[in-house]
Motif scaffolding. Structure first.
Motif, mmCIF file in Angstrom:
data_model
loop_
_atom_site.group_PDB
_atom_site.id
_atom_site.type_symbol
_atom_site.label_atom_id
_atom_site.label_comp_id
_atom_site.label_asym_id
_atom_site.label_seq_id
_atom_site.Cartn_x
_atom_site.Cartn_y
_atom_site.Cartn_z
ATOM 1 N N MET A 45 -4.275 -23.897 -71.957
ATOM 2 C CA MET A 45 -5.738 -22.923 -73.587
ATOM 3 C C MET A 45 -6.965 -22.930 -73.647
ATOM 4 N N LEU A 46 -7.189 -22.072 -73.107
ATOM 5 C CA LEU A 46 -8.648 -21.307 -72.505
ATOM 6 C C LEU A 46 -9.616 -21.366 -73.491
ATOM 7 N N VAL A 47 -10.831 -22.624 -72.714
ATOM 8 C CA VAL A 47 -11.963 -22.975 -73.806
ATOM 9 C C VAL A 47 -12.576 -22.707 -72.300
ATOM 10 N N PRO A 48 -13.951 -22.020 -73.233
ATOM 11 C CA PRO A 48 -15.395 -21.915 -72.170
ATOM 12 C C PRO A 48 -15.553 -23.514 -71.778
ATOM 13 N N ALA A 49 -15.556 -23.529 -70.683
ATOM 14 C CA ALA A 49 -16.481 -24.460 -69.807
ATOM 15 C C ALA A 49 -17.984 -25.293 -69.947
ATOM 16 N N VAL A 50 -19.236 -26.167 -69.724
ATOM 17 C CA VAL A 50 -20.074 -25.994 -69.247
ATOM 18 C C VAL A 50 -20.288 -26.028 -68.130
ATOM 19 N N ASN A 51 -21.076 -25.299 -67.146
ATOM 20 C CA ASN A 51 -21.704 -25.093 -65.736
ATOM 21 C C ASN A 51 -22.354 -25.841 -66.022
ATOM 22 N N LEU A 78 1.241 -13.945 -78.709
ATOM 23 C CA LEU A 78 -0.289 -15.338 -78.197
ATOM 24 C C LEU A 78 0.689 -16.347 -78.118
ATOM 25 N N SER A 79 1.669 -16.843 -78.978
ATOM 26 C CA SER A 79 1.753 -18.540 -79.594
ATOM 27 C C SER A 79 2.581 -18.800 -78.456
ATOM 28 N N LYS A 80 2.776 -18.190 -77.739
ATOM 29 C CA LYS A 80 4.295 -18.548 -76.822
ATOM 30 C C LYS A 80 3.410 -18.600 -74.991
ATOM 31 N N GLN A 81 1.765 -18.228 -75.185
ATOM 32 C CA GLN A 81 1.232 -17.879 -74.057
ATOM 33 C C GLN A 81 -0.116 -19.329 -73.827
ATOM 34 N N ASN A 82 -0.504 -19.571 -72.901
ATOM 35 C CA ASN A 82 -1.370 -20.832 -71.960
ATOM 36 C C ASN A 82 -2.296 -19.987 -71.343
ATOM 37 N N HIS A 83 -2.460 -18.515 -71.259
ATOM 38 C CA HIS A 83 -3.751 -17.962 -70.550
ATOM 39 C C HIS A 83 -4.306 -16.648 -71.494
ATOM 40 N N LEU A 84 -3.856 -16.498 -72.224
ATOM 41 C CA LEU A 84 -4.894 -15.835 -73.168
ATOM 42 C C LEU A 84 -5.295 -16.973 -74.607
ATOM 43 N N GLU A 85 -6.038 -15.682 -74.920
ATOM 44 C CA GLU A 85 -6.583 -15.840 -76.049
ATOM 45 C C GLU A 85 -7.360 -14.810 -77.074
ATOM 46 N N ALA A 86 -7.264 -14.319 -77.645
ATOM 47 C CA ALA A 86 -7.581 -13.033 -78.939
ATOM 48 C C ALA A 86 -8.039 -13.630 -80.110
ATOM 49 N N TYR A 87 -8.461 -12.583 -80.492
ATOM 50 C CA TYR A 87 -9.325 -11.847 -81.790
ATOM 51 C C TYR A 87 -9.208 -10.835 -82.227
ATOM 52 N N LEU A 88 -8.334 -10.563 -83.145
ATOM 53 C CA LEU A 88 -7.466 -9.878 -83.955
ATOM 54 C C LEU A 88 -8.325 -9.285 -85.083
ATOM 55 N N ILE A 89 -8.478 -7.537 -85.648
ATOM 56 C CA ILE A 89 -8.775 -7.527 -86.655
ATOM 57 C C ILE A 89 -8.081 -6.365 -87.271
ATOM 58 N N TYR A 90 -8.115 -6.283 -88.494
ATOM 59 C CA TYR A 90 -6.484 -5.614 -88.408
ATOM 60 C C TYR A 90 -7.125 -5.293 -90.269
#
Length: 324
Positions: A1-7, A287-299
């Motif tokens: 899961m991709l989440v922004p990290a605190v640096n 996307l449900s089968k990926q662990n290196h991609l996240e997405a925001y879809l507008i439709y």
């Protein structure tokens, strides 16, 4: 899961340098923190000019134009050509051909290229013989095409890679907190002062110049694809025209905007193009089968209303903006 990290390095209070310019037929904006207060505009302009010499379709002297106009093999002059081909092949395979840079004969004939053409005059069946990743072979030294009519269009991935190239340069100079944006493709590293994350906007797909949402980014890349100039309304619903490289046909999709997040910009740039071809449901399943991609879809949904879908790994960092 991709989440922004605190640096933790973002706690330093360093001066922020902002530079901007033009490249690849668009604009770029770069912000970075540097205790030495250095300005790298000249170096970055030089890097982007060299990049254009390799992969720009608008330069008659570029490598990609030389390959497109050639009859067989082309030996690489630049270090940029091969990595983009490699990533293109990876995404092509992962998406079952939804992303295919050999699509150029179709994009031109159907009116999506630099020259405006009448799609009704296109002979798609005759052009399909030139489309397909199997029509080219390449290694780290050169590329070969089986037919002189085969031509590449890397616009669906090259700009993202150029963002990665500039990011790599900044890191080589000891810069670890920056935002690089070229034509809407973004990479953010670290945070701003006081651990504040970078903020990137997602444009409203039907209202140019107006934001639909914003995203907080830390150590992430983001690109947004929106077929802004080719949408149409049917039975109260808005659709986009998109070219399917596997069939050569212009198909309808309810997707209006695709924003993808990953660790590098070349990856997200290629996938946002593929997701438009795949459509809403196939993209959600992918996307449900990926662990290196996240997405925001507008439709547009069945009732003709604009809706959105966001993957779990990024949803807490997306803020939709109320629109009147």
């Amino acid at each position: 899961m991709l989440v922004p990290a605190v640096n933790p390095k973002a706690a330093r209070n360093e001066p922020m340098i902002s530079i901007s310019g033009e490249a690849q037929g668009t604009t770029y904006h770069i912000k970075y923190f540097d205790s030495q207060n250095r300005n790298f505009k000249l170096q970055i302009d030089s890097i982007l000019a060299d990049f254009d010499k390799c992969l720009s379709l608008y330069r008659k002297d570029s490598e990609i134009v030389a390959f497109n106009n050639g009859t067989g093999s082309h030996r690489f002059k630049s270090a940029h050509f091969y990595p983009v081909l490699q990533k293109s092949l990876e995404i092509h395979a992962a998406t079952n051909g939804a992303f295919d840079p050999t699509i150029m004969p179709l994009t031109e004939a159907l009116g999506f290229g630099a020259k405006r053409t009448n799609p009704e005059l296109a002979n798609v069946d005759s052009l399909l013989q030139y489309v397909g990743f199997e029509k080219i072979n390449f290694n780290s030294d050169s590329i070969f095409k089986a037919n002189t009519g085969v031509r590449l269009d890397m616009n669906g991935i090259a700009q993202g890679y150029s963002v990665d190239v500039v990011s790599t340069y900044l890191r080589s100079r000891g810069i670890d907190r920056f935002m690089v944006e070229i034509g809407g493709e973004v990479v953010c590293s670290g945070n701003k002062n006081e651990n504040i994350p970078w903020i990137a906007g997602i444009e409203h797909p039907l209202k140019r110049g107006q934001l639909f949402a914003t995203a907080k980014l830390t150590d992430l890349a983001m690109t947004t694809a929106g077929n802004y100039n080719n949408h149409f309304t049917r039975n109260g619903r808005v659709f986009n025209h998109i070219i399917n490289p596997k069939t050569g046909s212009m198909e309808e999709t309810s997707l209006l905007s695709v924003t993808v997040f990953a660790k590098d910009a070349m990856t997200v740039d290629g996938y946002d193009t593929a997701f438009f071809v795949m459509g809403l449901e196939a993209t959600k399943e992918f996307l449900s089968k990926q662990n290196h991609l996240e997405a925001y879809l507008i439709y547009t949904d069945e009732e003709g209303k604009i809706s959105s879908y966001v993957t779990n790994g990024i949803k807490d960092f997306i803020r939709e903006i109320p629109n009147p």
